[in-house]
Design a protein around this motif. Structure first.
Motif, PDB file in Angstrom:
ATOM      1  N   ASP A 262       0.858  -1.186   0.000  1.00  0.00           N
ATOM      2  CA  ASP A 262       0.000   0.000   0.000  1.00  0.00           C
ATOM      3  C   ASP A 262       0.896   1.238   0.000  1.00  0.00           C
ATOM      4  O   ASP A 262       1.816   1.354   0.821  1.00  0.00           O
ATOM      5  CB  ASP A 262      -0.904  -0.002   1.231  1.00  0.00           C
ATOM      6  CG  ASP A 262      -1.897   1.144   1.200  1.00  0.00           C
ATOM      7  OD1 ASP A 262      -2.965   0.981   0.587  1.00  0.00           O
ATOM      8  OD2 ASP A 262      -1.593   2.202   1.790  1.00  0.00           O
ATOM      9  N   VAL A 263       0.645   2.169  -0.911  1.00  0.00           N
ATOM     10  CA  VAL A 263       1.453   3.388  -1.017  1.00  0.00           C
ATOM     11  C   VAL A 263       1.092   4.330   0.115  1.00  0.00           C
ATOM     12  O   VAL A 263      -0.081   4.685   0.295  1.00  0.00           O
ATOM     13  CB  VAL A 263       1.231   4.079  -2.384  1.00  0.00           C
ATOM     14  CG1 VAL A 263       2.091   5.340  -2.480  1.00  0.00           C
ATOM     15  CG2 VAL A 263       1.554   3.125  -3.523  1.00  0.00           C
ATOM     16  N   ASP A 264       2.087   4.750   0.875  1.00  0.00           N
ATOM     17  CA  ASP A 264       1.858   5.659   2.006  1.00  0.00           C
ATOM     18  C   ASP A 264       1.496   7.057   1.501  1.00  0.00           C
ATOM     19  O   ASP A 264       2.113   7.576   0.573  1.00  0.00           O
ATOM     20  CB  ASP A 264       3.119   5.755   2.874  1.00  0.00           C
ATOM     21  CG  ASP A 264       3.462   4.428   3.536  1.00  0.00           C
ATOM     22  OD1 ASP A 264       2.571   3.559   3.623  1.00  0.00           O
ATOM     23  OD2 ASP A 264       4.621   4.265   3.956  1.00  0.00           O
ATOM     24  N   ARG A 265       0.483   7.628   2.111  1.00  0.00           N
ATOM     25  CA  ARG A 265       0.048   9.011   1.860  1.00  0.00           C
ATOM     26  C   ARG A 265      -0.204   9.274   0.363  1.00  0.00           C
ATOM     27  O   ARG A 265       0.108  10.339  -0.161  1.00  0.00           O
ATOM     28  CB  ARG A 265       1.094   9.996   2.387  1.00  0.00           C
ATOM     29  CG  ARG A 265       1.419   9.818   3.878  1.00  0.00           C
ATOM     30  CD  ARG A 265       2.350  10.905   4.361  1.00  0.00           C
ATOM     31  NE  ARG A 265       1.648  12.197   4.409  1.00  0.00           N
ATOM     32  CZ  ARG A 265       2.275  13.374   4.360  1.00  0.00           C
ATOM     33  NH1 ARG A 265       3.595  13.419   4.213  1.00  0.00           N
ATOM     34  NH2 ARG A 265       1.587  14.495   4.409  1.00  0.00           N
ATOM     35  N   PHE A 266      -0.811   8.302  -0.290  1.00  0.00           N
ATOM     36  CA  PHE A 266      -1.056   8.469  -1.725  1.00  0.00           C
ATOM     37  C   PHE A 266      -2.086   9.566  -1.988  1.00  0.00           C
ATOM     38  O   PHE A 266      -1.970  10.319  -2.956  1.00  0.00           O
ATOM     39  CB  PHE A 266      -1.529   7.143  -2.337  1.00  0.00           C
ATOM     40  CG  PHE A 266      -1.788   7.229  -3.814  1.00  0.00           C
ATOM     41  CD1 PHE A 266      -0.745   7.418  -4.716  1.00  0.00           C
ATOM     42  CD2 PHE A 266      -3.091   7.161  -4.307  1.00  0.00           C
ATOM     43  CE1 PHE A 266      -0.987   7.515  -6.079  1.00  0.00           C
ATOM     44  CE2 PHE A 266      -3.331   7.260  -5.664  1.00  0.00           C
ATOM     45  CZ  PHE A 266      -2.275   7.433  -6.546  1.00  0.00           C
ATOM     46  N   LYS A 267      -3.089   9.677  -1.110  1.00  0.00           N
ATOM     47  CA  LYS A 267      -4.106  10.724  -1.281  1.00  0.00           C
ATOM     48  C   LYS A 267      -3.453  12.109  -1.212  1.00  0.00           C
ATOM     49  O   LYS A 267      -3.830  13.020  -1.967  1.00  0.00           O
ATOM     50  CB  LYS A 267      -5.191  10.595  -0.213  1.00  0.00           C
ATOM     51  CG  LYS A 267      -6.351  11.572  -0.384  1.00  0.00           C
ATOM     52  CD  LYS A 267      -7.423  11.333   0.657  1.00  0.00           C
ATOM     53  CE  LYS A 267      -8.624  12.249   0.408  1.00  0.00           C
ATOM     54  NZ  LYS A 267      -8.288  13.675   0.449  1.00  0.00           N
ATOM     55  N   HIS A 268      -2.463  12.256  -0.336  1.00  0.00           N
ATOM     56  CA  HIS A 268      -1.754  13.532  -0.232  1.00  0.00           C
ATOM     57  C   HIS A 268      -1.032  13.865  -1.545  1.00  0.00           C
ATOM     58  O   HIS A 268      -1.017  15.033  -1.971  1.00  0.00           O
ATOM     59  CB  HIS A 268      -0.744  13.465   0.920  1.00  0.00           C
ATOM     60  CG  HIS A 268       0.178  14.640   0.988  1.00  0.00           C
ATOM     61  ND1 HIS A 268      -0.220  15.876   1.439  1.00  0.00           N
ATOM     62  CD2 HIS A 268       1.492  14.777   0.627  1.00  0.00           C
ATOM     63  CE1 HIS A 268       0.789  16.725   1.373  1.00  0.00           C
ATOM     64  NE2 HIS A 268       1.844  16.096   0.889  1.00  0.00           N
ATOM     65  N   ILE A 269      -0.440  12.861  -2.187  1.00  0.00           N
ATOM     66  CA  ILE A 269       0.245  13.087  -3.472  1.00  0.00           C
ATOM     67  C   ILE A 269      -0.759  13.556  -4.524  1.00  0.00           C
ATOM     68  O   ILE A 269      -0.514  14.515  -5.261  1.00  0.00           O
ATOM     69  CB  ILE A 269       0.957  11.798  -3.938  1.00  0.00           C
ATOM     70  CG1 ILE A 269       2.078  11.431  -2.974  1.00  0.00           C
ATOM     71  CG2 ILE A 269       1.502  11.965  -5.359  1.00  0.00           C
ATOM     72  CD1 ILE A 269       2.728  10.088  -3.244  1.00  0.00           C
ATOM     73  N   ASN A 270      -1.902  12.892  -4.590  1.00  0.00           N
ATOM     74  CA  ASN A 270      -2.941  13.285  -5.546  1.00  0.00           C
ATOM     75  C   ASN A 270      -3.447  14.700  -5.279  1.00  0.00           C
ATOM     76  O   ASN A 270      -3.590  15.511  -6.197  1.00  0.00           O
ATOM     77  CB  ASN A 270      -4.119  12.299  -5.482  1.00  0.00           C
ATOM     78  CG  ASN A 270      -4.018  11.196  -6.512  1.00  0.00           C
ATOM     79  OD1 ASN A 270      -3.328  11.339  -7.527  1.00  0.00           O
ATOM     80  ND2 ASN A 270      -4.688  10.095  -6.264  1.00  0.00           N
ATOM     81  N   ASP A 271      -3.729  14.992  -4.009  1.00  0.00           N
ATOM     82  CA  ASP A 271      -4.309  16.296  -3.662  1.00  0.00           C
ATOM     83  C   ASP A 271      -3.319  17.435  -3.850  1.00  0.00           C
ATOM     84  O   ASP A 271      -3.696  18.551  -4.228  1.00  0.00           O
ATOM     85  CB  ASP A 271      -4.793  16.277  -2.205  1.00  0.00           C
ATOM     86  CG  ASP A 271      -5.986  15.349  -1.993  1.00  0.00           C
ATOM     87  OD1 ASP A 271      -6.605  14.962  -3.011  1.00  0.00           O
ATOM     88  OD2 ASP A 271      -6.266  14.993  -0.836  1.00  0.00           O
ATOM     89  N   THR A 272      -2.037  17.165  -3.593  1.00  0.00           N
ATOM     90  CA  THR A 272      -1.022  18.220  -3.640  1.00  0.00           C
ATOM     91  C   THR A 272      -0.459  18.427  -5.045  1.00  0.00           C
ATOM     92  O   THR A 272      -0.271  19.560  -5.501  1.00  0.00           O
ATOM     93  CB  THR A 272       0.134  17.898  -2.675  1.00  0.00           C
ATOM     94  OG1 THR A 272      -0.405  17.675  -1.358  1.00  0.00           O
ATOM     95  CG2 THR A 272       1.149  19.040  -2.638  1.00  0.00           C
ATOM     96  N   PHE A 273      -0.183  17.332  -5.743  1.00  0.00           N
ATOM     97  CA  PHE A 273       0.522  17.420  -7.023  1.00  0.00           C
ATOM     98  C   PHE A 273      -0.350  17.059  -8.233  1.00  0.00           C
ATOM     99  O   PHE A 273       0.102  17.186  -9.368  1.00  0.00           O
ATOM    100  CB  PHE A 273       1.752  16.505  -6.997  1.00  0.00           C
ATOM    101  CG  PHE A 273       2.715  16.832  -5.899  1.00  0.00           C
ATOM    102  CD1 PHE A 273       3.613  17.886  -6.040  1.00  0.00           C
ATOM    103  CD2 PHE A 273       2.717  16.116  -4.714  1.00  0.00           C
ATOM    104  CE1 PHE A 273       4.505  18.197  -5.029  1.00  0.00           C
ATOM    105  CE2 PHE A 273       3.604  16.415  -3.699  1.00  0.00           C
ATOM    106  CZ  PHE A 273       4.496  17.462  -3.845  1.00  0.00           C
ATOM    107  N   GLY A 274      -1.581  16.619  -7.977  1.00  0.00           N
ATOM    108  CA  GLY A 274      -2.489  16.314  -9.076  1.00  0.00           C
ATOM    109  C   GLY A 274      -2.513  14.836  -9.436  1.00  0.00           C
ATOM    110  O   GLY A 274      -1.604  14.073  -9.084  1.00  0.00           O
TER     111      GLY A 274
END
Length: 378
Positions: A262-274
């Motif tokens: 499971d990728v850690d903090r994947f939602k943060h990557i999507n929300d921050t960088f698109g």
């Protein structure tokens, strides 16, 4: 039927088949680097068929080009065959995820036989090493023709052997038909050129090449059903098939293990960088899995979203901590190479198949429990 007309019609049919495949390849929504090499193979062989027809017309007296023109047609035919074989080698090796064909150094080394072929063909205008044409326009094979033959078919033979070996590796379970199709490419043209010695009025070499390319293309379309389109890993359907197969043939000395990632903090990557960068992150995880566990017997799959799966029949030396360390080390290396603006890490859970487990979901549930603990520890 006029033998020349038959010769032209068969070549024309081969050109039509390859042109249709070429059009479908270019119009596909997922044109990737290796598909570009496949398209180059098609173009080279279409050109070769056209030159074969041109020479048939000259050889039968329907066109008069003189010694130089006749030499050019045959030389360009050999050149197209050499270029097509080289492009096929690169395409096939990249489908097999060969690192050799994916680096500038590897490509340069792979191109050495092609360069030899080009030089020998060019020098043959004076030396006749590969081919010669007399004052009357008659074509003859040179004393070094075997070198040209070995270069053209050597590319296909080398990658065919590689594909045949890969077809029987456990990690290539889902792509076995694709590997066999790649291996067959060296067979059909060779059969065609052998039969053409007995039936010179039919361009069976062209038929063999067109048939092999058609088979590879059809298998390519079939693979799209079993591969995740974003990461090119096995999809959940293929994962379920593989796990079911291994559960039926378990080895007590090499227990079946499933690692869920499971990728850690994947939602943060999507929300921050698109979401586009999010897709790149998922592709980097897939690349890390491929490079980190290359040469092993792991079955690699994308389970869904930001979750991935490794399945293997291994001993304790490939435990949870080791898999996690290898994967995260590769993610760090690839992230630095890509100059990613964020760190990419993954948590891993593991489950070993027991007698009580009957399905993929049983293994996933057990691995999820360890994954939860790993994420809590982070």
């Amino acid at each position: 039927m006029d033998p020349l007309l038959l010769y032209i019609e068969v070549n024309g049919l081969c050109v039509l088949i390859m042109a249709l495949i070429l059009a479908k390849t270019y119009l596909g929504s997922d044109l990737r680097d290796r598909q570009v090499w496949f398209a180059a193979v098609l173009i080279a062989n279409i050109v070769a068929c056209g030159l074969d027809v041109a020479w048939a017309l000259v050889d039968n007296g329907f066109a008069h080009l003189g010694r130089f023109g006749s030499y050019c047609i045959n030389a360009l035919y050999y050149l197209a065959a050499s270029v097509g074989s080289f492009c096929w080698f690169v395409y096939s090796e990249r489908v097999q995820n060969s690192r050799f064909a994916s680096t500038a150094k590897g490509l340069a080394l792979s191109a050495l036989p092609l360069i030899v072929s080009v030089v020998l063909i060019a020098l043959s205008a004076e030396t006749g090493w590969i081919l010669s044409v007399d004052a009357n326009g008659a074509y003859y094979r040179g004393d070094w023709y075997a070198v040209q033959f070995c270069i053209v078919y050597g590319y296909g033979a080398v990658t065919a052997v590689h594909a045949l070996i890969g077809a029987f590796k456990k990690e290539n379970f889902a792509q076995r038909s694709q590997y066999i199709a790649l291996a067959s490419f060296a067979v059909f043209p060779l059969v065609g050129i052998t039969l053409q010695a007995f039936l010179p009025g039919v361009p069976l070499t062209s038929v063999g090449v067109a048939f092999a390319l058609l088979w590879v293309y059809l298998d390519m379309q079939e693979q799209k059903i079993s591969l995740d389109p974003l990461t090119q890993l096995n999809n959940r359907t293929q994962l379920a098939r593989y796990v079911s197969s291994r559960m039926r043939h378990r080895d007590a000395l090499r227990p079946l293990r499933l690692f869920i990632i499971d990728v850690d903090r994947f939602k943060h990557i999507n929300d921050t960088f698109g979401h586009v960068e999010g897709d790149r992150a998922l592709q980097r995880v897939a690349d890390a899995m491929r490079s980190g566990f290359a040469g092993s017997s792991y079955f690699l799959a994308r389970y869904g979203g930001d979750e991935f799966v490794l399945v293997a029949e291994t001993g304790d030396e490939h435990g949870l901590d080791r898999v996690s360390d290898i994967l995260n080390a590769e993610l760090e290396r690839l992230g630095e190479a890509a100059k990613a603006p964020y760190p990419l890490k993954a948590s891993v859970g593991c489950a070993m198949c027991t007698d009580e487990m009957r399905t993929l979901q049983d293994l996933i549930r057990a691995a999820d429990k360890q994954l939860y603990l790993a994420k809590q520890a982070r």
